[in-house]
Motif scaffolding. Structure first.
Motif, short mmCIF file in Angstrom:
data_model
loop_
_atom_site.label_atom_id
_atom_site.label_comp_id
_atom_site.label_asym_id
_atom_site.label_seq_id
_atom_site.Cartn_x
_atom_site.Cartn_y
_atom_site.Cartn_z
N ALA A 1 0.81 4.03 -2.91
CA ALA A 1 0.57 5.44 -2.60
C ALA A 1 1.71 6.31 -3.14
N SER B 1 -5.43 4.88 -0.32
CA SER B 1 -4.31 4.26 0.39
C SER B 1 -4.18 4.84 1.79
N ILE C 1 0.85 -1.20 0.00
CA ILE C 1 0.00 0.00 0.00
C ILE C 1 0.88 1.25 0.00
#
Length: 138
Positions: free
Chosen positions: A11, A46, A7
């Protein structure tokens, strides 16, 4: 822990894409707003996921709640920023928009780093107790 790292990478890549496309629109007037908004939404999602994980992790509940609120604020501000302070002073809103986006990236990095450090500390602290040598009794 692997999911949090994925994640964070997503991001970061989406944030870099949003930043690049936003600066291209601002400086060169290239119109990739739809793609810029998609990347910004990915950053916000995110951040929202990291914030939810933070709320359910001891030691970072407040930071997780801040992440959730910030993740909800980012797309609202991004969509409405074109109508705010229209005219010769709109560059103030554009600069604020840039800073809010960078803040979202920074907060996502802080949340993921703190989570990973907490989980590493928990794993290191718990490992010696599990591998304890038996006590000899005579």
């Amino acid at each position: 822990m692997i999911a949090i790292r994925i994640i964070r990478v997503i991001a970061g890549i989406a944030g870099l894409g949003a930043l690049t496309l936003g600066l291209l629109f601002w400086i060169v007037n290239m119109n990739f707003i739809g793609l810029h908004m998609l990347f910004g939404l990915i950053v916000a999602l995110s951040l929202l996921i990291l914030g939810i994980v933070g709320v359910f992790t001891g030691g970072m509940r407040l930071l997780g709640a801040i992440g959730i609120v910030y993740a909800l604020f980012v797309p609202v501000f991004g969509v409405t920023q074109a109508t705010l302070l229209a005219g010769s002073l709109h560059w103030l809103i554009q600069t604020t928009h840039l800073l809010v986006g960078l803040g979202a990236l920074a907060l996502a990095g802080i949340l993921s780093t703190r989570y990973l450090r907490l989980k590493q500390a928990t794993a290191k602290g718990a490992a010696p107790e599990r591998v304890r040598a038996p006590v000899k009794r005579d």
